[in-house]
Design an enzyme around this catalytic site. Structure first.
Site, PDB file in Angstrom:
ATOM      1  CG  HIS A  44      -1.896  -1.179   1.140  1.00  0.00           C
ATOM      2  ND1 HIS A  44      -3.131  -1.111   0.528  1.00  0.00           N
ATOM      3  CD2 HIS A  44      -1.769  -2.459   1.579  1.00  0.00           C
ATOM      4  CE1 HIS A  44      -3.726  -2.296   0.614  1.00  0.00           C
ATOM      5  NE2 HIS A  44      -2.916  -3.124   1.244  1.00  0.00           N
ATOM      6  CG  HIS A  48      -1.884   1.722  -2.588  1.00  0.00           C
ATOM      7  ND1 HIS A  48      -1.536   2.944  -2.067  1.00  0.00           N
ATOM      8  CD2 HIS A  48      -2.901   1.267  -1.818  1.00  0.00           C
ATOM      9  CE1 HIS A  48      -2.305   3.232  -1.023  1.00  0.00           C
ATOM     10  NE2 HIS A  48      -3.151   2.221  -0.863  1.00  0.00           N
ATOM     11  CG  ASP A  50      -6.805  -0.057  -0.518  1.00  0.00           C
ATOM     12  OD1 ASP A  50      -5.565  -0.114  -0.556  1.00  0.00           O
ATOM     13  OD2 ASP A  50      -7.432   0.702   0.243  1.00  0.00           O
ATOM     14  CG  HIS A  54      -6.672  -3.131   2.537  1.00  0.00           C
ATOM     15  ND1 HIS A  54      -5.609  -3.419   3.360  1.00  0.00           N
ATOM     16  CD2 HIS A  54      -6.790  -1.786   2.544  1.00  0.00           C
ATOM     17  CE1 HIS A  54      -5.110  -2.295   3.854  1.00  0.00           C
ATOM     18  NE2 HIS A  54      -5.813  -1.288   3.382  1.00  0.00           N
ATOM     19  CG  HIS A 127     -10.765   1.239   3.219  1.00  0.00           C
ATOM     20  ND1 HIS A 127     -10.372   2.316   3.969  1.00  0.00           N
ATOM     21  CD2 HIS A 127      -9.844   1.114   2.232  1.00  0.00           C
ATOM     22  CE1 HIS A 127      -9.267   2.822   3.470  1.00  0.00           C
ATOM     23  NE2 HIS A 127      -8.922   2.110   2.400  1.00  0.00           N
ATOM     24  CD  GLU A 139      -6.568   3.748  -0.206  1.00  0.00           C
ATOM     25  OE1 GLU A 139      -7.533   3.899   0.559  1.00  0.00           O
ATOM     26  OE2 GLU A 139      -5.639   2.935   0.014  1.00  0.00           O
TER      27      GLU A 139
END
Length: 177
Positions: A44, A48, A50, A54, A127, A139
Site C-alpha cells: 500500500h 496503489h 486496495d 484489505h 473501505h 489511493e
C-alpha cells in the site's frame, strides 16, 4: 499521457506502513555482468490499489480484481463536486478526500472505481462500503497538476497473487472527441 503516479521511493507513506526501500544486489560498477535491484515495500505504498481482502476476510485479492474497472473513462474533480454524484463510471478526487460512510455507500452504488490523492480513502467503514461492492479503490494518486475534467484512466496493479493491495502505475490520457 499524464502520469498520476507517485515515485515509489520518495512517496508518502501511511503511518505505520513499512517504507519502500531498495538495495543493489548486483552492480556492473562492482564487476557484475548486470545491475540488479532488490526492492522491499508495503503493498500500500505510494500509488496503489486496495483489494477487497484489505478489509474483508475472504475477499478477493488484488490479482482477482476485474481489470476493466481500472481502465476507461473517468472524471477528475474536487470532493465538493464528487458529493453531487456526477455522471461517470470512475471518479478521481483531487485534494482532500474526507469520505464518510454514507458518501462511500452512495459511491459504491454508482461507481466502478473511486480514487483519491491521500494514502487512504477513509476509515474502516468507508473501505468496507466500497470494497464490499467491489469498487476499485485507488489511493495515493498525484492529481495536483491535473485539470478537472474527463480523461481515460489506465491504472493496472502488479499481479501479486493473493495480496490485499498492489502498487499501480496510473496514467490519464486526454479524451479527443
Amino acid at each position: 499521457m499524464i502520469d498520476i503516479t507517485q515515485e515509489l521511493f520518495t512517496c508518502a507513506v501511511y503511518p505505520g506502513d513499512t517504507a519502500p526501500s531498495r538495495r543493489s544486489a548486483r552492480s556492473i560498477k562492482e564487476g557484475d555482468e548486470c545491475n540488479l535491484t532488490d526492492v522491499a515495500l508495503c503493498a500500500h505504498n505510494g500509488t496503489h490499489l486496495d483489494a477487497p481482502s484489505h478489509f474483508i476476510e475472504g475477499g478477493k485479492g488484488v490479482d482477482k480484481v476485474e481489470l476493466s474497472r481500472l481502465v476507461g473513462e473517468c472524471l477528475v474533480c474536487t470532493y465538493a463536486q464528487a458529493r453531487t454524484l456526477p455522471q461517470t463510471s470512475r471518479l478521481l478526487i483531487k485534494g482532500d478526500c474526507p469520505l464518510d460512510e454514507e458518501t462511500a455507500k452512495k459511491f459504491a452504488a454508482k461507481y466502478l472505481l473511486v480514487g483519491c490523492e491521500p494514502q487512504s480513502v477513509g476509515d474502516k467503514n468507508v473501505h468496507f462500503a466500497l470494497l464490499s461492492a467491489e469498487v476499485a479503490v485507488l489511493e495515493g494518486l498525484a492529481l495536483s497538476g491535473v485539470k478537472e475534467g474527463r480523461y481515460e484512466l489506465l491504472a493496472l496493479p502488479l499481479k501479486l497473487g493473493g495480496c490485499d493491495g498492489a502498487p499501480v502505475r496510473a496514467v490519464l490520457r486526454e479524451l479527443r472527441w
